[in-house]
Motif scaffolding. Structure first.
Motif, short mmCIF file in Angstrom:
data_model
loop_
_atom_site.label_atom_id
_atom_site.label_comp_id
_atom_site.label_asym_id
_atom_site.label_seq_id
_atom_site.Cartn_x
_atom_site.Cartn_y
_atom_site.Cartn_z
N GLY A 100 0.69 -1.14 -0.59
CA GLY A 100 0.33 0.11 -0.17
C GLY A 100 0.48 1.26 0.32
N ILE A 101 1.79 1.47 0.51
CA ILE A 101 2.63 2.70 0.68
C ILE A 101 3.99 2.83 -1.07
N ILE A 102 3.59 1.80 -1.21
CA ILE A 102 4.15 2.17 -2.87
C ILE A 102 3.22 2.39 -3.48
N VAL A 103 2.59 2.08 -3.94
CA VAL A 103 1.54 1.96 -4.69
C VAL A 103 0.20 3.66 -4.05
N THR A 104 1.08 3.46 -3.62
CA THR A 104 -0.17 5.21 -2.51
C THR A 104 1.28 6.13 -3.16
N ILE A 105 2.19 5.85 -2.92
CA ILE A 105 3.56 7.33 -3.26
C ILE A 105 3.19 7.49 -5.03
N GLY A 106 3.15 5.93 -5.44
CA GLY A 106 3.60 6.57 -6.92
C GLY A 106 2.25 6.97 -7.76
N ALA A 107 0.54 6.39 -6.83
CA ALA A 107 -0.63 7.47 -7.96
C ALA A 107 0.00 8.61 -7.07
N SER A 108 0.29 9.26 -6.10
CA SER A 108 0.78 10.49 -5.53
C SER A 108 1.00 11.02 -6.65
N ILE A 109 2.80 10.81 -7.07
CA ILE A 109 3.40 11.33 -7.58
C ILE A 109 3.05 11.87 -9.25
N TRP A 110 2.61 10.52 -10.36
CA TRP A 110 1.73 11.09 -11.18
C TRP A 110 0.74 10.43 -11.60
N ASN A 111 0.29 10.99 -13.05
CA ASN A 111 -1.17 10.55 -13.49
C ASN A 111 -1.19 9.15 -13.40
N PRO A 112 -1.60 8.15 -13.10
CA PRO A 112 -1.02 7.18 -13.71
C PRO A 112 -2.28 6.54 -14.62
N ASN A 113 -2.06 5.88 -16.33
CA ASN A 113 -2.58 5.85 -17.07
C ASN A 113 -2.70 3.94 -16.80
N ARG A 114 -3.47 3.95 -17.36
CA ARG A 114 -3.15 2.06 -17.32
C ARG A 114 -1.85 1.32 -16.80
N GLN A 115 -0.80 1.18 -17.95
CA GLN A 115 0.51 0.94 -18.14
C GLN A 115 0.89 1.59 -17.07
N LEU A 116 0.84 2.42 -16.78
CA LEU A 116 1.46 3.07 -15.99
C LEU A 116 0.74 2.73 -14.40
N SER A 117 -0.14 2.42 -14.25
CA SER A 117 -0.60 1.73 -12.70
C SER A 117 -0.26 0.35 -12.76
N ILE A 118 -0.48 -0.66 -13.82
CA ILE A 118 0.14 -1.90 -13.91
C ILE A 118 1.60 -1.83 -13.35
N ILE A 119 2.91 -0.84 -13.48
CA ILE A 119 3.91 -0.76 -13.17
C ILE A 119 3.79 -0.69 -12.18
N ILE A 120 3.06 0.62 -11.10
CA ILE A 120 3.39 0.82 -9.55
C ILE A 120 3.13 -0.64 -9.76
N ARG A 121 2.08 -0.79 -9.66
CA ARG A 121 0.99 -1.92 -8.54
C ARG A 121 2.61 -3.56 -8.52
#
Length: 826
Positions: free
Chosen positions: A104-125
């Motif tokens: 949850g920490i990493i997903v929260t940080i990734g989603a906060s610093i970027w506007n993730p599209n589908r691919q970027l959201s997959i990469i963050i997760r």
């Protein structure tokens, strides 16, 4: 309007599905823990926590109200599984929560610093799953997740607290039009969690400065917001309410635990563990290099070099936050205040504060206290992946097809490699040592009606207490009464107290009892204390016509009838006597096999009553255990006995056949190649280095003497290799001896400066692990000039018995290894 093609819609649909499925990869974690979870009783603290929770007692300091109350909840509400299994399950759940918080920490940080599209959201997760699985499958974390212990819960509090603060940080950067943030609820949840965590274990307090500085960096004005502080304080006090369990329960006279915790002094004595603070000294500044080497060794047992590099990269990325300007410029209206840097500051402080405290403890086992430190490093590795993604994103290269090979390699070098290394050895699903001992106490004394007393250390007493408090069973006092040996009534004093009233047995060999002149006879899983001169023969031994060699007679023996696996310990008991006494020193010699493959096992006199001390006619019963050399495969191996007269140049007498050993195949072969010394096929000495200053060094075995002046310090570094899981906690001894074998300087420690026992409740060292172990051997200032030697060896911590060394063919060749000579100069 332009329509998306069916192919594009199909791709987007698959990406959406993949994005939703990725979090389910974390189901691997509870699955691994459940498969390897201990099912029954575990010696020591795990069983104490189990029965304390069951009867709502009070555990040893600092009391652990959280694990007691949660344990009672688990034991009461889970409708299946034995009580110990339900208690162990609490650790698995706590470990899973810690791992999910990392995700949850990493997903929260990734989603906060970027506007993730589908691919970027997959990469963050995927980055979050990598970090979570890396933490979950590390050896230390996994070991503590599968048996009842409070330290995995401490790690869960650390991970959860950081998750709550990260969610608060994320919300702070997305302000409402009125300048307020909807994320304040996360700050209050954190306050409650921090309060509860403090009642669980004092170690949680060391991260509080990091939390406080982080909150001030993210919201500098918060110190003026008195309503916010009052709410945080209220939630923290609510969390501290777990401490109320002590003054409420203690005066009720619980079956286990103190009854004076309704007084301030009684409460503080217990929760602050005042009674043991003096026994926890700290290492000094001069020891920090060695302590750093110890930490590096322990870290390498957890993570690969790739993972450690990612952890370093991730921490640097958080502190420097190189993408801050680009992200702020892209959507300035949504951001206020600093970005990643406060997170970096919090993580650095949390790591340093916990590391500096824990690594300088001289505890029996600091691996439990390092759980939070290792968790942080696994979390940093996830940040390292985000850092790489941030770099690729800045170059418009962040697409699944580009990063998929990278993720594949990292998963293989991270959690997949850790599972391959740890899974074959780490499981406790077949662990039954504690229950076997408990059952033996009931069965072995049954029908004897001698009114015996069985003296137990803490570890061996806990499964008996469980049986008493939870199962309401206790041995018949007419047969045996178990007693706890403690600092208030030590072993020797207890023997003097109870021996006049009937037979006294011990849970294990205790050298201080033998040193006082008593005889310790192995009887089943116990040792019986007998007076000198005892001439009876234990009935469970196989009696033979006296096998005589000069002064000594062998009267009986005992070998296991079940199959032995190569590398396992073979318990051999011999009953002997010297009818007229003897002034010569004799030792048994065991021969395994025949022909060219025969192995000779000559025992040393260590921890055995030497023959000149035998009284005429008394029967001496001794254990001569040995490890079956791995060279022997499945089949039947003849075993013969001889006696060697050490006083007449090692003359050996005739041999007596004791029958055959039945040997079965070992699933995981023991590798003893390329070792300086092999200690009972449990621990191997791979290398040993000594240095004085910068340019004066040697590697064992050295022939040219190491030259040193009186008062100087020899820095020694050993590399140990774990060959097989230990059945005991071992102590390393390093001695400076003269040429007459007299020890002049002695260092005796649990491995790695007391940090990493080979066994504590469960086997701790896993086969294949390598550990660097530093020592500082100071030459006394008044030591006369001359030639000396450095020896190293291993002995069992509780019994004091040394581990024998075997040569490559399997023959025993002693119980110490000589590193080389040392010349002390004037």
């Amino acid at each position: 309007m332009k329509q998306d093609s069916p192919n594009n819609e199909s791709v987007e649909s698959r990406l959406d599905l993949l994005n939703k499925l990725i979090p389910f990869l974390l189901a691997i974690v509870p699955f691994l823990y459940l498969v390897t979870l201990a099912r029954g009783l575990v010696f020591g603290d795990p069983t104490e926590f189990t029965f304390v929770a069951n009867i709502l007692g009070i555990a040893h300091p600092p009391g652990y109200p959280v694990i007691t109350l949660l344990g009672k909840l688990f034991q009461s509400l889970i409708p299946f599984g034995d009580i110990p299994w339900r208690m162990h399950l609490l650790s698995a759940v706590a470990a899973s929560i810690a791992v999910f918080s990392v995700y949850g920490i990493i997903v929260t940080i990734g989603a906060s610093i970027w506007n993730p599209n589908r691919q970027l959201s997959i990469i963050i997760r995927l980055s979050a799953v990598f970090a979570a699985l890396t933490v979950a499958t590390a050896a230390n974390f996994w070991q503590h997740a599968i048996h009842a212990n409070p330290h995995i819960i401490t790690a869960a509090f650390l991970s959860a607290n950081i998750f709550f603060l990260t969610r608060w940080w994320s919300g702070q950067r997305l302000e409402e039009p009125d300048g307020r943030s909807r994320s304040m609820r996360w700050l209050y949840v954190f306050s409650f969690s921090a309060g509860v965590g403090l009642t669980h274990h004092p170690l949680t307090v060391f991260t509080f400065p990091a939390y406080a500085i982080f909150i001030l960096l993210v919201r500098p004005s918060i110190w003026r917001e008195w309503r916010t502080w009052l709410k945080m304080l209220a939630f923290a006090i609510l969390g501290l309410g777990a401490w109320l369990y002590f003054p409420i329960r203690s005066p009720m006279e619980p079956a286990f635990g103190p009854n004076n915790m309704n007084t301030l002094d009684g409460f503080l004595n217990h929760v602050l563990a005042r009674g043991i603070r003096e026994s926890i000294p700290f290492f000094g500044l001069t020891d920090q290099f060695d302590r750093g080497l110890v930490f590096w060794t322990l870290l390498r047992l957890q993570y690969s070099l790739t993972t450690i590099f990612l952890a370093f990269l991730g921490l640097v990325w958080l502190i420097l936050d190189p993408g801050k300007k680009k992200r702020t410029a892209a959507k300035p209206q949504r951001f206020s205040g600093p970005t990643l840097r406060p997170l970096g500051v919090m993580f650095v402080l949390a790591f340093l504060l916990n590391y500096l405290f824990v690594i300088n403890l001289r505890q029996q086992d600091i691996m439990a206290y390092l759980l939070g430190v290792f968790l942080l490093l696994g979390l940093f590795a996830g940040f390292g992946l985000l850092a790489i993604m941030d770099l690729l994103k800045s170059r418009s290269l962040i697409e699944l097809r580009v990063v998929a090979p990278l993720f594949t390699v990292l998963f293989l070098l991270g959690p997949v490699l850790q599972v391959i290394r740890n899974a074959p050895y780490i499981s406790l699903s077949q662990y039954n040592a504690a229950e076997t001992y408990r059952d033996a106490v009931f069965s072995w004394f049954e029908g004897q009606n001698d009114g015996a007393v069985l003296l137990n250390d803490w570890e061996h007493m806990t499964p008996l207490w469980y049986t008493q408090f939870v199962e309401d069973r206790w041995p018949d006092p007419a047969e045996v009464t178990p007693r706890l040996v403690s600092t208030d009534r030590p072993w020797l004093e207890s023997v003097y107290d109870y021996l006049p009233g009937g037979p006294v047995y011990l849970s294990g060999y205790k050298p201080e009892i033998a040193a006082a002149g008593f005889r310790l006879r192995p009887r089943g899983p116990f040792y019986q204390v007998v007076e000198p001169g005892e001439a009876s023969l234990p009935p469970e031994l196989t009696k033979i016509a006296p096998f005589t060699y000069v002064d000594i007679e062998v009267l009986a023996f005992q070998l296991p009838e079940s199959e032995i696996v190569p590398g396992d310990i073979v318990p051999l008991t011999l009953a002997m006597r010297a009818p007229e006494g003897s002034s010569d020193f004799y030792t048994p010699v065991i021969y395994l096999g025949d022909g060219d493959e025969q192995v000779e096992l000559e025992f040393t006199t260590d921890s055995h009553l030497v023959t000149p001390s035998w009284q005429p006619g008394e029967v001496i019963v001794e254990r001569f255990d040995f490890a079956l050399p791995p060279k022997f495969q499945s089949g039947v191996i003849p075993i013969t006995l001889a006696l060697r007269n050490l006083s007449s140049d090692g003359e050996t007498g005739p041999r007596f056949s004791m029958g055959d050993l039945k040997v079965s195949t070992r699933d995981q072969p023991i590798d003893v190649g390329n070792l300086l010394a092999n200690f009972r096929y449990r621990v191997g000495l791979s290398s040993a280095d000594a240095r004085v200053g910068l340019g004066n060094s040697r590697s064992a075995p050295w022939v040219e003497p190491l030259r040193v002046s009186a008062g100087e310090t020899i820095h020694l570094t050993f590399e140990w290799k774990s060959l097989a899981q230990a059945e005991e906690s071992y102590t390393i001894f390093v001695h400076l001896i003269d040429l007459s074998n007299r020890p002049l300087v002695a260092l005796d420690y649990t491995p790695l400066g007391g940090s990493t026992p080979t066994y504590l409740w469960i086997p701790k060292w896993l086969p294949g692990q390598r550990l660097l172990d530093p020592y500082q051997l100071q030459i006394p200032a008044d030591l006369p000039p001359g030639e000396y030697l450095i020896e190293v060896g291993i002995y069992e911590m509780t019994s004091g018995r040394r581990l024998h060394i075997s040569d490559p063919k399997g023959n025993l060749i002693g119980d110490r290894y000589i590193l080389g000579p040392v010349i002390v100069e004037e």
